[in-house]
Design a protein around this motif. Structure first.
Motif, PDB file in Angstrom:
ATOM      1  N   GLY A 135      59.026 -21.800  33.972  1.00 15.19           N
ATOM      2  CA  GLY A 135      58.242 -22.895  33.432  1.00 15.19           C
ATOM      3  C   GLY A 135      57.451 -23.713  34.422  1.00 15.19           C
ATOM      4  N   ARG A 136      57.595 -23.455  35.709  1.00  9.28           N
ATOM      5  CA  ARG A 136      56.889 -24.253  36.728  1.00  9.28           C
ATOM      6  C   ARG A 136      55.467 -23.745  36.970  1.00  9.28           C
ATOM      7  NH1 ARG A 136      53.945 -26.046  39.828  1.00  9.28           N
ATOM      8  NH2 ARG A 136      54.275 -27.087  41.822  1.00  9.28           N
ATOM      9  N   TYR A 137      55.278 -22.431  36.852  1.00 12.51           N
ATOM     10  CA  TYR A 137      53.993 -21.842  37.220  1.00 12.51           C
ATOM     11  C   TYR A 137      53.316 -21.150  36.051  1.00 12.51           C
ATOM     12  CZ  TYR A 137      55.512 -22.881  41.926  1.00 12.51           C
ATOM     13  OH  TYR A 137      55.941 -23.545  43.037  1.00 12.51           O
ATOM     14  N   GLU A 138      51.995 -21.313  35.996  1.00  9.59           N
ATOM     15  CA  GLU A 138      51.195 -20.621  34.989  1.00  9.59           C
ATOM     16  C   GLU A 138      51.228 -19.129  35.270  1.00  9.59           C
ATOM     17  OE1 GLU A 138      48.761 -20.390  31.631  1.00  9.59           O
ATOM     18  OE2 GLU A 138      49.687 -22.186  32.501  1.00  9.59           O
ATOM     19  N   PRO A 139      51.664 -18.308  34.307  1.00 12.42           N
ATOM     20  CA  PRO A 139      51.804 -16.866  34.558  1.00 12.42           C
ATOM     21  C   PRO A 139      50.456 -16.160  34.746  1.00 12.42           C
ATOM     22  CG  PRO A 139      53.073 -17.556  32.637  1.00 12.42           C
ATOM     23  CD  PRO A 139      52.153 -18.683  32.982  1.00 12.42           C
TER      24      PRO A 139
ATOM     25  N   GLY B 138      52.836  -9.598  46.178  1.00 16.84           N
ATOM     26  CA  GLY B 138      51.701 -10.303  46.783  1.00 16.84           C
ATOM     27  C   GLY B 138      50.994 -11.181  45.768  1.00 16.84           C
ATOM     28  N   ASP B 139      50.805 -10.660  44.549  1.00 12.76           N
ATOM     29  CA  ASP B 139      50.169 -11.451  43.494  1.00 12.76           C
ATOM     30  C   ASP B 139      50.994 -12.693  43.162  1.00 12.76           C
ATOM     31  OD1 ASP B 139      47.982  -9.792  43.191  1.00 12.76           O
ATOM     32  OD2 ASP B 139      48.830  -8.662  41.521  1.00 12.76           O
ATOM     33  N   LEU B 140      52.308 -12.530  43.111  1.00 19.23           N
ATOM     34  CA  LEU B 140      53.177 -13.665  42.784  1.00 19.23           C
ATOM     35  C   LEU B 140      53.129 -14.720  43.878  1.00 19.23           C
ATOM     36  CD1 LEU B 140      55.229 -14.871  40.819  1.00 19.23           C
ATOM     37  CD2 LEU B 140      57.034 -13.627  42.037  1.00 19.23           C
ATOM     38  N   ILE B 141      53.172 -14.287  45.127  1.00 18.42           N
ATOM     39  CA  ILE B 141      53.107 -15.233  46.249  1.00 18.42           C
ATOM     40  C   ILE B 141      51.767 -15.965  46.245  1.00 18.42           C
ATOM     41  CG2 ILE B 141      52.988 -15.402  48.768  1.00 18.42           C
ATOM     42  CD1 ILE B 141      55.040 -13.070  48.848  1.00 18.42           C
ATOM     43  N   MET B 142      50.672 -15.228  46.046  1.00 19.78           N
ATOM     44  CA  MET B 142      49.335 -15.839  46.021  1.00 19.78           C
ATOM     45  C   MET B 142      49.224 -16.861  44.891  1.00 19.78           C
ATOM     46  SD  MET B 142      45.635 -13.932  45.493  1.00 19.78           S
ATOM     47  CE  MET B 142      46.036 -13.396  43.805  1.00 19.78           C
ATOM     48  N   THR B 143      49.725 -16.507  43.710  1.00 18.14           N
ATOM     49  CA  THR B 143      49.624 -17.390  42.552  1.00 18.14           C
ATOM     50  C   THR B 143      50.453 -18.659  42.730  1.00 18.14           C
ATOM     51  OG1 THR B 143      49.230 -15.501  41.088  1.00 18.14           O
ATOM     52  CG2 THR B 143      50.002 -17.538  40.062  1.00 18.14           C
ATOM     53  N   CYS B 144      51.682 -18.503  43.203  1.00 21.70           N
ATOM     54  CA  CYS B 144      52.543 -19.672  43.414  1.00 21.70           C
ATOM     55  C   CYS B 144      51.985 -20.574  44.511  1.00 21.70           C
ATOM     56  CB  CYS B 144      53.958 -19.221  43.769  1.00 21.70           C
ATOM     57  SG  CYS B 144      54.854 -18.439  42.412  1.00 21.70           S
TER      58      CYS B 144
ATOM     59  N   GLU C 156      65.759  -3.234  53.768  1.00 25.48           N
ATOM     60  CA  GLU C 156      67.123  -3.050  53.252  1.00 25.48           C
ATOM     61  C   GLU C 156      67.169  -2.179  51.994  1.00 25.48           C
ATOM     62  OE1 GLU C 156      68.455  -7.010  52.646  1.00 25.48           O
ATOM     63  OE2 GLU C 156      68.357  -7.557  54.778  1.00 25.48           O
ATOM     64  N   GLY C 157      66.008  -1.643  51.597  1.00 20.39           N
ATOM     65  CA  GLY C 157      65.970  -0.801  50.407  1.00 20.39           C
ATOM     66  C   GLY C 157      66.154  -1.560  49.111  1.00 20.39           C
ATOM     67  N   LYS C 158      65.803  -2.856  49.106  1.00 24.08           N
ATOM     68  CA  LYS C 158      66.008  -3.684  47.916  1.00 24.08           C
ATOM     69  C   LYS C 158      64.686  -4.096  47.255  1.00 24.08           C
ATOM     70  CE  LYS C 158      70.336  -5.643  49.683  1.00 24.08           C
ATOM     71  NZ  LYS C 158      71.046  -6.897  50.076  1.00 24.08           N
ATOM     72  N   HIS C 159      63.590  -3.407  47.598  1.00 24.75           N
ATOM     73  CA  HIS C 159      62.282  -3.806  47.080  1.00 24.75           C
ATOM     74  C   HIS C 159      62.155  -3.581  45.574  1.00 24.75           C
ATOM     75  CE1 HIS C 159      61.884   0.509  47.916  1.00 24.75           C
ATOM     76  NE2 HIS C 159      60.970   0.529  46.964  1.00 24.75           N
ATOM     77  N   LYS C 160      62.996  -2.699  44.998  1.00 26.24           N
ATOM     78  CA  LYS C 160      62.920  -2.427  43.565  1.00 26.24           C
ATOM     79  C   LYS C 160      63.638  -3.480  42.723  1.00 26.24           C
ATOM     80  CE  LYS C 160      62.419   2.594  43.932  1.00 26.24           C
ATOM     81  NZ  LYS C 160      62.971   3.915  43.524  1.00 26.24           N
ATOM     82  N   LYS C 161      64.345  -4.387  43.372  1.00 26.62           N
ATOM     83  CA  LYS C 161      65.047  -5.445  42.630  1.00 26.62           C
ATOM     84  C   LYS C 161      64.043  -6.541  42.283  1.00 26.62           C
ATOM     85  CE  LYS C 161      69.637  -4.472  44.484  1.00 26.62           C
ATOM     86  NZ  LYS C 161      70.859  -5.034  45.092  1.00 26.62           N
ATOM     87  N   LEU C 162      63.193  -6.215  41.319  1.00 26.24           N
ATOM     88  CA  LEU C 162      62.055  -7.077  40.986  1.00 26.24           C
ATOM     89  C   LEU C 162      62.496  -8.467  40.551  1.00 26.24           C
ATOM     90  CD1 LEU C 162      58.941  -7.140  40.602  1.00 26.24           C
ATOM     91  CD2 LEU C 162      59.333  -6.500  38.225  1.00 26.24           C
ATOM     92  N   LYS C 163      63.451  -8.542  39.663  1.00 25.36           N
ATOM     93  CA  LYS C 163      63.889  -9.841  39.145  1.00 25.36           C
ATOM     94  C   LYS C 163      64.455 -10.711  40.260  1.00 25.36           C
ATOM     95  CE  LYS C 163      66.862 -11.990  35.665  1.00 25.36           C
ATOM     96  NZ  LYS C 163      67.822 -11.768  34.549  1.00 25.36           N
ATOM     97  N   GLN C 164      65.296 -10.116  41.101  1.00 19.56           N
ATOM     98  CA  GLN C 164      65.935 -10.879  42.182  1.00 19.56           C
ATOM     99  C   GLN C 164      64.895 -11.366  43.186  1.00 19.56           C
ATOM    100  OE1 GLN C 164      69.382  -8.981  44.054  1.00 19.56           O
ATOM    101  NE2 GLN C 164      68.679  -9.693  46.056  1.00 19.56           N
TER     102      GLN C 164
ATOM    103  N   LEU D  37      57.277  -9.826  35.282  1.00 19.84           N
ATOM    104  CA  LEU D  37      56.955 -10.992  36.106  1.00 19.84           C
ATOM    105  C   LEU D  37      56.445 -12.137  35.245  1.00 19.84           C
ATOM    106  CD1 LEU D  37      55.223  -9.738  39.400  1.00 19.84           C
ATOM    107  CD2 LEU D  37      57.525 -10.643  39.092  1.00 19.84           C
ATOM    108  N   ILE D  38      55.594 -11.820  34.286  1.00 20.64           N
ATOM    109  CA  ILE D  38      55.083 -12.857  33.381  1.00 20.64           C
ATOM    110  C   ILE D  38      56.243 -13.530  32.644  1.00 20.64           C
ATOM    111  CG2 ILE D  38      53.746 -13.228  31.265  1.00 20.64           C
ATOM    112  CD1 ILE D  38      51.820 -11.040  32.246  1.00 20.64           C
ATOM    113  N   SER D  39      57.190 -12.719  32.199  1.00 19.41           N
ATOM    114  CA  SER D  39      58.355 -13.261  31.488  1.00 19.41           C
ATOM    115  C   SER D  39      59.174 -14.181  32.386  1.00 19.41           C
ATOM    116  CB  SER D  39      59.225 -12.108  30.975  1.00 19.41           C
ATOM    117  OG  SER D  39      60.388 -12.579  30.331  1.00 19.41           O
ATOM    118  N   LEU D  40      59.373 -13.775  33.644  1.00 24.02           N
ATOM    119  CA  LEU D  40      60.123 -14.607  34.590  1.00 24.02           C
ATOM    120  C   LEU D  40      59.418 -15.936  34.839  1.00 24.02           C
ATOM    121  CD1 LEU D  40      61.257 -11.951  37.230  1.00 24.02           C
ATOM    122  CD2 LEU D  40      62.754 -13.288  35.738  1.00 24.02           C
ATOM    123  N   MET D  41      58.089 -15.888  34.968  1.00 25.72           N
ATOM    124  CA  MET D  41      57.325 -17.110  35.212  1.00 25.72           C
ATOM    125  C   MET D  41      57.376 -18.029  34.002  1.00 25.72           C
ATOM    126  SD  MET D  41      54.057 -15.439  37.226  1.00 25.72           S
ATOM    127  CE  MET D  41      53.394 -16.942  37.938  1.00 25.72           C
ATOM    128  N   GLU D  42      57.297 -17.452  32.825  1.00 21.26           N
ATOM    129  CA  GLU D  42      57.375 -18.255  31.605  1.00 21.26           C
ATOM    130  C   GLU D  42      58.750 -18.898  31.467  1.00 21.26           C
ATOM    131  OE1 GLU D  42      54.230 -15.861  28.692  1.00 21.26           O
ATOM    132  OE2 GLU D  42      56.367 -15.342  28.681  1.00 21.26           O
TER     133      GLU D  42
END
Length: 422
Positions: free
Chosen positions: A314-318, A163-169, A200-208, A306-311
């Motif tokens: 490069g499109r979004y401020e983490p 939710g935080d990622l969606i709100m921020t983006c 589908e039981g895939k909520h733990k696949k954070l990176k994906q 998540l911060i690492s993925l955003m960095e």
């Protein structure tokens, strides 16, 4: 006759209780604070066998319903929440004999800890059969709450981060979109995708899952232009809730600004840190502190990913690193100041100013002493630390007009635009 020597309220005697057997038959109404976060949270609850519904009713009618049962000096967020409940129950949409309401509480030393009796008193006057469910970790009430376990808390933790990622983006894309409405469509698409991940039981696949969200928003055509960034801090309800802050984010977008809203995870980190500090400094709840410490490490680790993925993208401020928030707080105010949102407010203001968001709206319910002290009261110290900070405190209460609130913000924006042009 009741025993007058009682020192605590026996809710099982005085009020209807929500039992586990009711989960399949009762509809649970949830007040609207973070619409997109809560939509994912309630999807999880529905998968657990509950029947939940997020309330979106707003407007003056909701406030007036709240005023019938809550004094306007008591707590504006409580007034808004109770007004939403009563307005919904009176709509005829629900079977009041098979409906309950849910409230979350931190158990802090402010009037928010009195939500339970306030809500129950209001419902007892008009809908005496409607149970009030408390979701808290402070031991405010036992035997009338949701059945939580580590597995469910784990699911909520991931949902909060998504939710935080969606709100921020969304907030970093919407002001610059070429085609009106594109960003909102992507937000809905991402929320549905996360719901499917839970199915589908895939909520733990954070990176994906996080990469899907980042790529979906990055695909929205945008204009390359500079806009005034405006941070929003303050009491948690008016900070996030469109009803509580008079649709502040929408107003800022209409003023050609980019809203910058700190992550909900920051508030959860703040609560966990306070519990750990209590155990360390005062020897309180040492057993609970072990669990809270584990929760903090787990959630902070996921947030760093998540911060690492955003960095990397490069499109979004983490998001802000919460450990940085803690260190910055120590430069402004002691972490022992933890009533209401306490030290989190000046910490967020300072870090926002240090990372390019110098214009800040500090939202606070009128008469909310903890947030006036830690918000408006700490603004001068924040400005000494960050001389370019442009902070405006705005009070929200039933008597404050939206025009007056927006005019205060417009004065701040006039200064912000003048600086940007220079």
């Amino acid at each position: 006759m009741k025993n007058e020597s009682k020192t605590t309220i026996d809710y099982t005697e005085d009020y209807p209780v929500f039992t586990p057997e009711m989960r399949k038959e009762y509809t649970i109404l949830v007040p609207d604070m973070l619409p997109w976060h809560f939509e994912i949270f309630l999807h999880i609850m529905n998968r657990e066998g509950y029947k939940t519904e997020l309330l979106h009713n707003s407007g003056r009618a909701v406030i007036d319903e709240g005023l019938k049962h809550v004094h306007n000096d008591t707590c504006f967020p409580a007034l808004c929440v109770i007004g939403q409940y009563l307005d919904a129950l009176k709509s005829g949409k629900y079977d009041v004999d098979k409906t309950a309401v849910l409230i979350t509480q931190t158990g802090g030393g402010c009037r928010a800890s009195n939500y339970l009796p306030l809500i129950r008193r209001a419902l007892k006057a008009e809908f005496p059969k409607v149970p009030v469910i408390s979701l808290n970790f402070a031991g405010l009430e036992k035997g009338n709450t949701l059945q939580l376990n580590l597995k469910l808390l784990n699911k909520f933790g991931y949902a909060m981060l998504y939710g935080d990622l969606i709100m921020t983006c969304f907030n970093q894309t919407k002001p610059y979109e070429v085609n009106e409405g594109d960003t909102a469509k992507v937000r809905e698409k991402c929320v549905e995708a996360i719901k499917c991940a839970y199915d589908e039981g895939k909520h733990k696949k954070l990176k994906q899952n996080a990469q899907f969200i980042l790529d979906a928003f990055a695909a929205v055509p945008v204009k390359k232009e500079e806009k005034v960034k405006v941070g929003i801090v303050g009491e948690i309800y008016v900070k996030y809730s469109p009803l509580g802050n008079s649709h502040l984010e929408e107003f800022l977008l209409s003023e050609n600004c980019e809203p910058v809203v700190p992550a909900l995870a920051d508030f959860i980190f703040y609560c966990l840190t306070n519990s750990l500090n209590d155990a360390k400094r005062y020897g309180m709840n040492k057993k609970s502190a072990l669990l809270f410490g584990f929760g903090y490490k787990w959630l902070y680790g996921k947030s760093k990913k998540l911060i690492s993925l955003m960095e990397k993208q490069g499109r979004y401020e983490p998001f802000h690193d919460f450990e940085r928030l803690k260190k910055t707080a120590d430069e402004v105010i002691n972490q022992g100041v933890k009533m209401g949102e306490g030290w989190l407010i000046p910490a967020e203001m300072a870090v926002l100013a240090q990372t390019g968001t110098e214009n800040i709206v500090c939202t606070q319910p009128f008469g909310c002493l903890p947030n006036h002290i830690a918000g408006k009261g700490a603004a001068r110290t924040v400005k000494e630390l960050c001389p370019n900070a442009n902070i405006v405190p705005v009070d929200y209460d039933p008597s404050a007009t939206r025009v007056n609130q927006e005019n205060r913000i417009k004065l701040m924006l006039a200064t912000a635009r003048e600086k940007m042009n220079q």
